[in-house]
Scaffold this active site. Structure first.
Site, mmCIF file in Angstrom:
data_model
loop_
_atom_site.group_PDB
_atom_site.id
_atom_site.type_symbol
_atom_site.label_atom_id
_atom_site.label_comp_id
_atom_site.label_asym_id
_atom_site.label_seq_id
_atom_site.Cartn_x
_atom_site.Cartn_y
_atom_site.Cartn_z
ATOM 1 N N GLY A 171 0.797 -1.212 0.000
ATOM 2 C CA GLY A 171 0.000 0.000 0.000
ATOM 3 C C GLY A 171 0.830 1.263 0.000
ATOM 4 O O GLY A 171 2.018 1.242 0.329
ATOM 5 N N VAL A 189 0.875 5.284 1.466
ATOM 6 C CA VAL A 189 0.320 6.064 2.571
ATOM 7 C C VAL A 189 0.205 7.533 2.157
ATOM 8 O O VAL A 189 1.146 8.116 1.623
ATOM 9 C CB VAL A 189 1.186 5.932 3.835
ATOM 10 C CG1 VAL A 189 0.585 6.735 4.981
ATOM 11 C CG2 VAL A 189 1.312 4.467 4.230
ATOM 12 N N ASP A 226 6.952 -8.616 11.126
ATOM 13 C CA ASP A 226 7.754 -7.699 10.301
ATOM 14 C C ASP A 226 8.190 -6.492 11.126
ATOM 15 O O ASP A 226 8.034 -5.347 10.702
ATOM 16 C CB ASP A 226 6.968 -7.262 9.069
ATOM 17 C CG ASP A 226 7.856 -6.592 8.016
ATOM 18 O OD1 ASP A 226 9.105 -6.697 8.140
ATOM 19 O OD2 ASP A 226 7.327 -5.966 7.087
#
Length: 450
Positions: free
Chosen positions: A154, A156, A271
């Site tokens: 994605g 931001v 992560d």
């Protein structure tokens, strides 16, 4: 789960200084008090329909007229308006008839929002459709001008809502069938994980939108950006002094301890890296990017595909794909050493397995030289946190501490240094276990019950 309106008796509480009524079902006007007018956005959000003069609330509709003589005025107004409405209605019918006769077949269908969408957006207690449109408008349909960064699944964007609240919006990448499928799984994982957890050191999700044209998540805006960006900028790295860096380490440990031990089903991030640790204006840490997060279930084997950022992944994941909390523990160790060194410790990590206490590399030569050496209390805390980080980097996952033990160790008062800080060797900090108050250290490498 308080509901209804706030009692009028609150207007008499002039000594009230702080309020927090978030996450209820309250509606109507807030009391006319300084405590409410100056309340933060977080103190009032997620209610059914509050209004008033406060950050994040819509203004109430004030009725300036009283009801005196209302019936008589209404009759006069109706008598005056009926002929006008009649004329307008006739004009509308004629215009509609004309357009129906002249209308041609459209070349393309109107694309947005013709299909039934249901409740696509639930956020901040306001109308989801309006808020969705506000985000599209605030980002000019996700213009690159508002882009703050891009990750694996994605991009931001920063969006300033009409209420004055600025939020971060992560828009899902949508290109290619296989990529879209993977991104959709990450999108769903992030929503599920963030609905489960709420902690001051974890980024807060306000809501999400799932739609064929574009899907996105809406978060609190964390002002300073990622830890990685700050450490890579010399000026910003100098602002991040030893006290602030230690506070970031403690905040990250607190968040992971909460995720692993604060629920019946642990949440594993998978992560943890300096790119996924954000810092707010006060340099408080926020763990972000839960696209790879997993909720561990006791009745499941918890096998999974390899996920994470190269250089932060626990070594056992190279030969086994079974995920557990110790994966995050290893990544925490890497990020902690990175915070103190000011860069990724890849050279030091390759050195550690063969390191012995008599080797000559000094801790002062390893830590970030853009800052003056730590002094007084900071010296002890840096040494303690480095010991803890090295314990987290143990190649044997069974000998790594839990994040609960790590958080407890970092919160305890640091011990007196055995030698001056400038003389402490890296090798001296290896092989130390992290134990809690009910356990004793066994052979310097593991913990056992006393």
């Amino acid at each position: 789960m308080l509901n209804g309106s706030i009692p009028e008796a609150f207007n008499d509480l002039h000594g009230l200084s702080i309020v927090n009524i978030s996450f209820n079902q309250l509606e109507g006007r807030i009391p006319d008090l300084k405590a409410f007018h100056e309340a933060s956005f977080d103190a009032l959000r997620n209610n059914k329909g509050l209004c008033g003069n406060a950050t994040g609330l819509w203004p109430c509709i004030l009725l300036s007229q009283d009801n005196h003589g209302h019936g008589r005025r209404t009759k006069v107004i109706l008598l005056a308006m009926l002929p006008l409405f009649g004329g307008l209605l006739l004009l509308f019918i004629l215009a509609a008839s004309f357009l129906a006769c002249c209308k041609k077949t459209p070349t393309r269908k109107s694309e947005p929002w013709e299909e039934p969408l249901g409740d696509i957006f639930s956020m901040l207690g306001f109308n989801g459709r309006i808020l969705h449109d506000n985000i599209i408008e605030a980002t000019e349909d996700f213009s690159s001008e508002y882009c703050m960064g891009s990750g694996g699944y994605g991009t931001v964007y920063k969006a300033a809502l009409p209420t004055g609240q600025a939020v971060a919006v992560k828009k899902l990448h949508q290109s290619g069938d296989s990529l879209l499928l993977n991104n959709s799984k990450a999108f769903e994982s992030e929503i599920v994980a963030l609905l489960e957890i709420r902690h001051r050191n974890i980024v807060q999700m306000y809501g999400f939108c799932s739609h064929p044209k574009h899907s996105f998540l809406v978060y609190e805006l964390v002002e300073r950006g990622s830890l990685r960006m700050i450490l890579s900028n010399n000026e910003e790295a100098k602002e991040l002094d030893w006290t602030k860096r230690l506070n970031v380490v403690k905040g990250l440990a607190s968040a992971l301890s909460y995720m692993h031990h604060g629920h019946t089903q642990p949440v594993v991030h998978r992560d943890i890296s300096s790119n996924n640790v954000l810092l707010d204006s006060d340099y408080e840490a926020r763990v972000s990017n839960f696209g790879t997060a997993r909720i561990l279930k006791p009745d499941s084997s918890n096998w999974t595909s390899l996920a994470g950022t190269y250089g932060y992944i626990a070594p056992e994941l190279a030969y086994t794909l079974r995920v557990d909390e110790k994966c995050d523990v290893y990544s925490f160790g890497v990020v902690t050493i990175e915070i103190f060194m000011g860069k990724h410790p890849r050279d030091l990590l390759s050195y550690l397995p063969s390191s012995t206490p008599d080797q000559q590399i000094l801790l002062k030569d390893v830590i970030d030289h853009r800052l003056p050496p730590p002094r007084s209390r900071a010296e002890k805390d840096v040494v303690t946190a480095t010991k803890v980080a090295f314990a987290c980097l143990n190649g044997n996952l069974q000998l790594r501490p839990t994040m609960e033990q790590v958080a407890q160790a970092l919160s305890r008062q640091s011990l007196v240094l055995p030698s001056p800080f400038s003389a402490i060797k890296v090798g001296e900090l290896l092989g130390h276990a992290v134990c809690n108050g009910q356990q004793r250290c066994n052979h310097g490498t593991s913990c056992s019950s006393s």
